[in-house]
Motif scaffolding. Structure first.
Motif, PDB file in Angstrom:
ATOM      1  N   ALA A  25     -10.483  11.923 -20.409  1.00  0.00           N
ATOM      2  CA  ALA A  25      -9.276  12.018 -21.237  1.00  0.00           C
ATOM      3  C   ALA A  25      -8.324  12.837 -20.801  1.00  0.00           C
ATOM      4  O   ALA A  25      -7.213  12.727 -21.002  1.00  0.00           O
ATOM      5  CB  ALA A  25      -9.489  11.681 -22.496  1.00  0.00           C
TER       6      ALA A  25
ATOM      7  N   PHE B 219      -7.731   7.170 -29.115  1.00  0.00           N
ATOM      8  CA  PHE B 219      -8.385   5.245 -29.299  1.00  0.00           C
ATOM      9  C   PHE B 219      -7.940   4.858 -29.777  1.00  0.00           C
ATOM     10  O   PHE B 219      -7.876   3.833 -30.180  1.00  0.00           O
ATOM     11  CB  PHE B 219      -9.460   5.217 -28.322  1.00  0.00           C
ATOM     12  CG  PHE B 219     -10.081   5.889 -27.261  1.00  0.00           C
ATOM     13  CD1 PHE B 219      -9.106   5.615 -25.849  1.00  0.00           C
ATOM     14  CD2 PHE B 219     -10.525   7.097 -27.298  1.00  0.00           C
ATOM     15  CE1 PHE B 219      -9.940   5.781 -24.811  1.00  0.00           C
ATOM     16  CE2 PHE B 219     -10.598   8.048 -25.921  1.00  0.00           C
ATOM     17  CZ  PHE B 219     -10.651   7.562 -24.608  1.00  0.00           C
TER      18      PHE B 219
ATOM     19  N   HIS C  66      -1.944   3.136 -30.242  1.00  0.00           N
ATOM     20  CA  HIS C  66      -2.242   2.525 -28.852  1.00  0.00           C
ATOM     21  C   HIS C  66      -1.744   2.726 -27.756  1.00  0.00           C
ATOM     22  O   HIS C  66      -1.631   1.527 -26.644  1.00  0.00           O
ATOM     23  CB  HIS C  66      -1.892   1.107 -29.511  1.00  0.00           C
ATOM     24  CG  HIS C  66      -1.996   0.126 -28.736  1.00  0.00           C
ATOM     25  ND1 HIS C  66      -3.218  -0.609 -28.848  1.00  0.00           N
ATOM     26  CD2 HIS C  66      -1.201  -0.897 -28.362  1.00  0.00           C
ATOM     27  CE1 HIS C  66      -2.900  -2.402 -27.131  1.00  0.00           C
ATOM     28  NE2 HIS C  66      -1.982  -2.311 -27.590  1.00  0.00           N
TER      29      HIS C  66
ATOM     30  N   TRP D  65      -3.182   3.736 -24.525  1.00  0.00           N
ATOM     31  CA  TRP D  65      -4.651   2.768 -23.812  1.00  0.00           C
ATOM     32  C   TRP D  65      -4.418   2.448 -21.958  1.00  0.00           C
ATOM     33  O   TRP D  65      -5.355   2.769 -21.842  1.00  0.00           O
ATOM     34  CB  TRP D  65      -4.354   1.268 -24.732  1.00  0.00           C
ATOM     35  CG  TRP D  65      -5.615   0.699 -24.687  1.00  0.00           C
ATOM     36  CD1 TRP D  65      -5.944  -0.473 -23.564  1.00  0.00           C
ATOM     37  CD2 TRP D  65      -7.455   1.121 -24.083  1.00  0.00           C
ATOM     38  NE1 TRP D  65      -7.286  -1.222 -23.983  1.00  0.00           N
ATOM     39  CE2 TRP D  65      -7.874  -0.333 -23.525  1.00  0.00           C
ATOM     40  CE3 TRP D  65      -7.763   2.419 -24.757  1.00  0.00           C
ATOM     41  CZ2 TRP D  65      -9.095  -0.028 -23.060  1.00  0.00           C
ATOM     42  CZ3 TRP D  65      -9.554   2.086 -23.997  1.00  0.00           C
ATOM     43  CH2 TRP D  65      -9.614   0.787 -23.906  1.00  0.00           C
TER      44      TRP D  65
ATOM     45  N   LEU E 284      -5.393   5.014 -19.933  1.00  0.00           N
ATOM     46  CA  LEU E 284      -6.554   5.899 -20.978  1.00  0.00           C
ATOM     47  C   LEU E 284      -7.931   4.659 -20.311  1.00  0.00           C
ATOM     48  O   LEU E 284      -9.134   5.275 -20.219  1.00  0.00           O
ATOM     49  CB  LEU E 284      -6.825   6.120 -22.407  1.00  0.00           C
ATOM     50  CG  LEU E 284      -6.215   7.770 -22.149  1.00  0.00           C
ATOM     51  CD1 LEU E 284      -6.338   7.194 -24.752  1.00  0.00           C
ATOM     52  CD2 LEU E 284      -6.831   8.906 -21.860  1.00  0.00           C
ATOM     53  N   ARG E 285      -7.856   3.550 -20.079  1.00  0.00           N
ATOM     54  CA  ARG E 285      -8.194   2.912 -20.212  1.00  0.00           C
ATOM     55  C   ARG E 285      -9.171   2.696 -18.650  1.00  0.00           C
ATOM     56  O   ARG E 285     -10.390   2.562 -19.271  1.00  0.00           O
ATOM     57  CB  ARG E 285      -7.501   1.023 -20.209  1.00  0.00           C
ATOM     58  CG  ARG E 285      -8.293  -0.670 -18.665  1.00  0.00           C
ATOM     59  CD  ARG E 285      -9.660  -0.507 -19.720  1.00  0.00           C
ATOM     60  NE  ARG E 285     -10.186  -1.917 -19.639  1.00  0.00           N
ATOM     61  CZ  ARG E 285     -11.099  -1.250 -18.658  1.00  0.00           C
ATOM     62  NH1 ARG E 285     -11.561  -0.104 -17.923  1.00  0.00           N
ATOM     63  NH2 ARG E 285     -11.554  -2.067 -17.710  1.00  0.00           N
TER      64      ARG E 285
ATOM     65  N   ARG F  73     -10.018  -1.209 -26.609  1.00  0.00           N
ATOM     66  CA  ARG F  73      -9.675   0.105 -27.310  1.00  0.00           C
ATOM     67  C   ARG F  73      -9.939  -0.329 -28.708  1.00  0.00           C
ATOM     68  O   ARG F  73     -10.471   0.600 -28.971  1.00  0.00           O
ATOM     69  CB  ARG F  73      -8.737   0.416 -27.446  1.00  0.00           C
ATOM     70  CG  ARG F  73      -7.532   1.138 -28.083  1.00  0.00           C
ATOM     71  CD  ARG F  73      -5.882   0.490 -28.419  1.00  0.00           C
ATOM     72  NE  ARG F  73      -6.154   0.421 -29.327  1.00  0.00           N
ATOM     73  CZ  ARG F  73      -6.332   0.222 -30.504  1.00  0.00           C
ATOM     74  NH1 ARG F  73      -7.481   0.866 -31.381  1.00  0.00           N
ATOM     75  NH2 ARG F  73      -6.307  -0.993 -31.523  1.00  0.00           N
TER      76      ARG F  73
ATOM     77  N   ILE G 257     -13.787   0.468 -28.686  1.00  0.00           N
ATOM     78  CA  ILE G 257     -14.068   2.089 -28.321  1.00  0.00           C
ATOM     79  C   ILE G 257     -13.731   2.436 -29.662  1.00  0.00           C
ATOM     80  O   ILE G 257     -14.648   3.944 -30.081  1.00  0.00           O
ATOM     81  CB  ILE G 257     -13.166   2.470 -27.189  1.00  0.00           C
ATOM     82  CG1 ILE G 257     -13.360   1.713 -25.799  1.00  0.00           C
ATOM     83  CG2 ILE G 257     -13.536   3.951 -26.644  1.00  0.00           C
ATOM     84  CD1 ILE G 257     -15.073   1.849 -25.145  1.00  0.00           C
ATOM     85  N   ALA G 258     -12.358   2.392 -30.152  1.00  0.00           N
ATOM     86  CA  ALA G 258     -12.318   3.570 -30.897  1.00  0.00           C
ATOM     87  C   ALA G 258     -13.473   3.503 -32.339  1.00  0.00           C
ATOM     88  O   ALA G 258     -13.515   4.125 -33.038  1.00  0.00           O
ATOM     89  CB  ALA G 258     -10.642   2.537 -32.174  1.00  0.00           C
TER      90      ALA G 258
END
Length: 225
Positions: free
Chosen positions: A56, A116, A121, A124, A127-128, A138, A141-142
């Motif tokens: 990240a 996440f 948001h 995202w 980071l995706r 997302r 993942i969260a």
């Protein structure tokens, strides 16, 4: 001399005693098993957390610059900015330079999971790509990171974990790690003791009469003697 129960405290032991149907010997076996399972989760959780924070950080630095940890457009919640401030303060108190790599290592799992969450948001799309899988969402993942943060904290604070859906949680650890770094997932597969320790049956099941959780007869052979 203080007994084992007194050493732990009656309040701590009472949870296991209830699951064991007031059988102190069985409760001690359950307690020991909880400790063993917690120890077995430490390595996989460690690997997931380290890989998550490094991936990240690298991605956000590449997308938004090395100063992303101090960018109010990136970290928009009080929790996130407070975590950065606390990490920097801790490092400086210890006589360290509080460089970005040091801050990244100091930040806890909750901070990385928060990146996440719904309030982040806007991150995202940045980071995706760290997740090497198709169709990743997302929200999923969260949710998984939230559940694993709870598990990690219970392990770290020596709390009961055997009532949690541990097979599901372990699958989340290995899946997320594999999406982030196949080599890290290979490390877990090679060194994790979890598959040989955790049974393929539930440890606790609801009592048909009361609905209270009790140790499952099928799990008894897996408990330490």
């Amino acid at each position: 001399m203080p007994t084992f129960v007194h050493a732990l405290s009656a309040d701590r032991f009472d949870t296991y005693l209830k699951w064991a149907g007031a059988d102190e010997t069985l409760a001690e076996r359950l307690y020991t098993y909880n400790v063993q399972l917690s120890a077995a989760l430490y390595g996989p959780l460690h690997m997931l957390e380290v890989v998550l924070r490094n991936m990240a950080d690298a991605r956000l630095a590449a997308q938004h610059g090395a100063a992303w940890i101090d960018d109010p457009a990136i970290l928009v919640t009080n929790y996130q900015t407070g975590a950065i401030a606390k990490a920097r303060q801790t490092l400086q108190k210890d006589g360290k330079a509080a460089t970005r790599p040091q801050i990244v290592a100091e930040l806890n799992f909750g901070f990385w999971a928060s990146l996440f969450g719904p309030k982040s948001h806007h991150l995202w799309q940045s980071l995706r790509p760290i997740f090497q899988a198709k169709g990743v969402q997302r929200g999923v993942i969260a949710r998984d990171l939230r559940d694993l943060r709870i598990l990690r904290n219970r392990v770290a604070h020596y709390e009961p974990i055997i009532a949690l859906p541990l097979a599901q949680r372990y699958a989340s650890i290995t899946t997320l790690t594999g999406w982030l770094s196949p080599s890290a997932a290979t490390w877990i597969a090679k060194y994790s003791t979890w598959p040989t320790l955790y049974p393929t049956v539930p440890i606790l099941v609801p009592d048909p009469a009361s609905g209270d959780l009790l140790v499952a007869p099928a799990a008894l052979p897996f408990l330490p003697a």
